[in-house]
Design an enzyme around this catalytic site. Structure first.
Site, short mmCIF file in Angstrom:
data_model
loop_
_atom_site.label_atom_id
_atom_site.label_comp_id
_atom_site.label_asym_id
_atom_site.label_seq_id
_atom_site.Cartn_x
_atom_site.Cartn_y
_atom_site.Cartn_z
N HIS A 116 0.98 -0.63 0.19
CA HIS A 116 0.16 -0.17 -0.04
C HIS A 116 0.71 1.02 0.01
O HIS A 116 0.56 2.33 -0.54
CB HIS A 116 -1.04 -0.19 1.05
CG HIS A 116 -0.65 0.22 2.42
ND1 HIS A 116 -0.28 -0.94 3.25
CD2 HIS A 116 0.09 1.18 3.18
CE1 HIS A 116 0.03 -0.22 4.48
NE2 HIS A 116 0.77 1.09 4.60
N ASP A 147 0.38 -7.54 1.31
CA ASP A 147 0.62 -6.60 1.09
C ASP A 147 1.60 -6.40 1.31
O ASP A 147 2.41 -5.45 1.88
CB ASP A 147 -0.45 -5.72 1.97
CG ASP A 147 -0.18 -4.47 2.09
OD1 ASP A 147 0.23 -3.55 1.75
OD2 ASP A 147 -0.22 -3.75 3.72
N ASN A 219 5.36 4.82 8.63
CA ASN A 219 6.49 3.66 9.67
C ASN A 219 5.79 2.80 8.37
O ASN A 219 6.98 1.31 8.20
CB ASN A 219 6.14 2.96 10.95
CG ASN A 219 6.86 3.95 11.62
OD1 ASN A 219 6.38 4.37 12.54
ND2 ASN A 219 8.41 3.00 12.44
N SER A 220 5.18 2.60 7.74
CA SER A 220 4.98 1.37 6.85
C SER A 220 5.62 0.99 5.78
O SER A 220 6.69 1.80 5.25
CB SER A 220 3.13 1.42 6.09
OG SER A 220 2.30 1.65 7.29
N LEU A 275 -3.50 -26.92 -2.98
CA LEU A 275 -3.69 -28.20 -2.53
C LEU A 275 -5.54 -28.96 -2.76
O LEU A 275 -5.37 -30.12 -3.24
CB LEU A 275 -4.62 -28.40 -1.10
CG LEU A 275 -4.69 -30.28 0.25
CD1 LEU A 275 -3.35 -30.54 -0.47
CD2 LEU A 275 -4.33 -29.55 1.25
N VAL A 277 -8.94 -28.16 -1.62
CA VAL A 277 -9.89 -28.34 -0.57
C VAL A 277 -10.33 -27.43 0.13
O VAL A 277 -9.66 -26.51 0.26
CB VAL A 277 -8.98 -29.39 1.02
CG1 VAL A 277 -8.60 -30.83 -0.25
CG2 VAL A 277 -8.04 -28.80 1.44
#
Length: 485
Positions: A116, A147, A219-220, A275, A277
């Site tokens: 983002h 992300d 801070n992201s 997988l 399922v």
């Protein structure tokens, strides 16, 4: 509520790079040794900060946002603009700037950040911690489902961080968060690992590290490091009522981020193991019905035809206990482990079937764009007599072409269609809905309404185990006549 640092995660994919050969793939610095549990407390973290801070960068991104006039979209028509005397030269676009952080992971300029931070960007600039050096960056690839994003600058001999094995991180370990909160400049905050394997922030694949190290907008994409100065996570989100730090921050574990990064760089896209399922969590009610010792594992609600799971012999009602030698904690944990296994890999799966454990070998496929290993569909029903029992208040009918079309039920589904559920009945209160199809009652196959009535009459207990098809998927549900909401 959950607040993304800077902006919410947007569900668009920004493309990828040209795949690299194994010889061309970048080399990362990796140290997977666990921290010593008896380490002495330190009165200063400055040596760690001095080691790690140069690896954390500021990211400035700019994107063009189309903006409609305030009087509405019909003014896009030139006729209306002329009629109202509005000139054609209207400002239709604006430049939006955002701020975030990133972590240098190779000496030749690969940088790990949050999706983002760079999503939709037309221009990205990266500023090093020295405050003097700045580069233009390009997007290598992004993965909105976790992300995570990778960008690249044209440089050499950059201070690359060492990556740790985040699986060995423990609750209570001291961690440092490094980034550029609110654009004030590089900042270091300290806290501990508050919890592991957190989820619920709206991504497809979530296994967050929770920390009380202060994390704020800006801070992201920045680094979460341990006291050895190794990268253990990429800061990505906070929970906050004010938009600022309240002591609940989240980071993508380095192992998950590293898998995504390597696939983006080497393959140009993220390939995930498949997988085949539909799975669901083991609830206390299901644990009793399947005679399980605890709530760990993932219950197979259905197996997709011609899938790797079907080829390996997995069946509905199996409980997957181990995947490739690792204990399965819950359905989400299994989903993550399968997704982080390269397609084509052969893995051992330990299951519990009818009270007995057995091991199967499965060769994973590649996850399709949609579907695959996923949670079962939402809970989706039999009136059979006046007596109080788990299915009292439920009316069923045979499946016909007309009601298949009405409820969108595929032709291969066989069972008893739920046409009515009394809202105050045990089944209604515990999740059964009109449009659901009962496939099994107490693990006995149901092919039509008569089968369903017969099996329900044979049930003499206050609970009944159903397998139902609902909203495109199958799942198990326990109806307990003694439990009322």
């Amino acid at each position: 509520m959950a607040c993304r640092c800077l902006v919410a995660v947007l569900l668009t994919w920004l493309g990828g790079s040209t795949p690299l050969t194994a010889a061309q793939a970048p080399r990362f610095k990796v140290d997977d040794a666990p921290l010593p549990a008896t380490a002495q407390p330190s009165f200063s973290f400055s040596p760690i900060v001095e080691k790690v801070a140069p690896s954390v960068v500021n990211i400035y991104s700019t994107k063009t946002v189309r903006q409609l006039p305030m009087w509405g979209p019909f003014m896009e028509d030139p006729f209306f603009r002329r009629f109202f005397g509005i000139p054609d030269a209207l400002p239709r676009e604006r430049r939006e700037r955002s701020l975030g952080s990133g972590v240098i992971v190779t000496e030749d300029g690969y940088i790990l950040t949050a999706n983002h931070v760079v999503e939709g960007a037309d221009e990205i600039r990266v500023a090093l911690a020295d405050g003097k050096t700045e580069y233009e960056a390009k997007i290598v690839g992004t993965d909105p489902r976790t992300d995570v994003a990778v960008i690249k600058v044209d440089a050499r001999d950059l201070p690359a961080i060492t990556i740790a094995d985040s699986d060995k991180l423990r609750v209570g370990d001291v961690v440092l968060a490094i980034g550029n909160p609110f654009g004030v400049g590089q900042t270091v905050t300290m806290g501990i690992v508050s919890a592991k394997s957190r989820a619920g922030l709206g991504l497809d694949y979530e296994d967050f590290i929770q920390t009380d190290a202060p994390i704020n907008p800006g801070n992201s994409g920045g680094a979460l490091v341990d006291i050895a100065g190794r990268l253990v996570g990429i800061n990505t989100a906070i929970i906050s009522r004010s938009g600022g730090n309240l002591g609940i921050g989240f980071a993508v574990p380095s192992n998950l981020a590293r898998y995504v990064m390597e696939r983006l760089i080497e393959d140009g896209k993220v390939t995930r193991g498949y997988l085949g399922v539909y799975i669901q969590p083991v609830t206390p009610e299901l644990a009793r019905e399947f005679k399980l010792k605890d709530l760990s594992g993932a219950l197979v609600a259905d197996v997709i035809e011609n899938s790797p799971a079907a080829d390996a012999g997995l069946k509905a009602g199996d409980v997957i206990l181990e995947f490739d030698g690792r204990k399965v904690q819950n359905d989400r944990h299994l989903r993550l482990m399968a997704a982080q296994t390269r397609p084509g890999s052969e893995v051992r799966i330990r299951i519990l079937r009818d009270g007995r454990e057995q091991t199967l070998r499965v060769k994973l496929g590649e996850m399709p764009e949609e579907g695959g290993l996923a949670r079962a569909g939402r809970p989706g029903g039999l009136r059979r007599g006046p007596q109080a029992d788990p299915l009292d208040g439920v009316v069923v009918d045979d499946l016909t072409p007309r009601n298949r079309q009405m409820y969108g039920i595929p032709s291969h589904i066989r069972g008893a269609l739920v046409v009515e559920v009394a809202p105050d009945s045990p089944a209604g209160q515990q999740g059964l809905r009109p449009g659901d199809v009962i496939l099994e009652i107490n693990r006995r196959r149901v092919t039509n309404a008569d089968d369903a009535v017969r099996e329900s009459e044979a049930n003499r207990q206050s609970t009944v185990l159903l397998r139902v098809w609902s909203q495109g998927a199958s799942r198990y549900i326990v109806i307990d006549a003694t439990r009322r909401r």
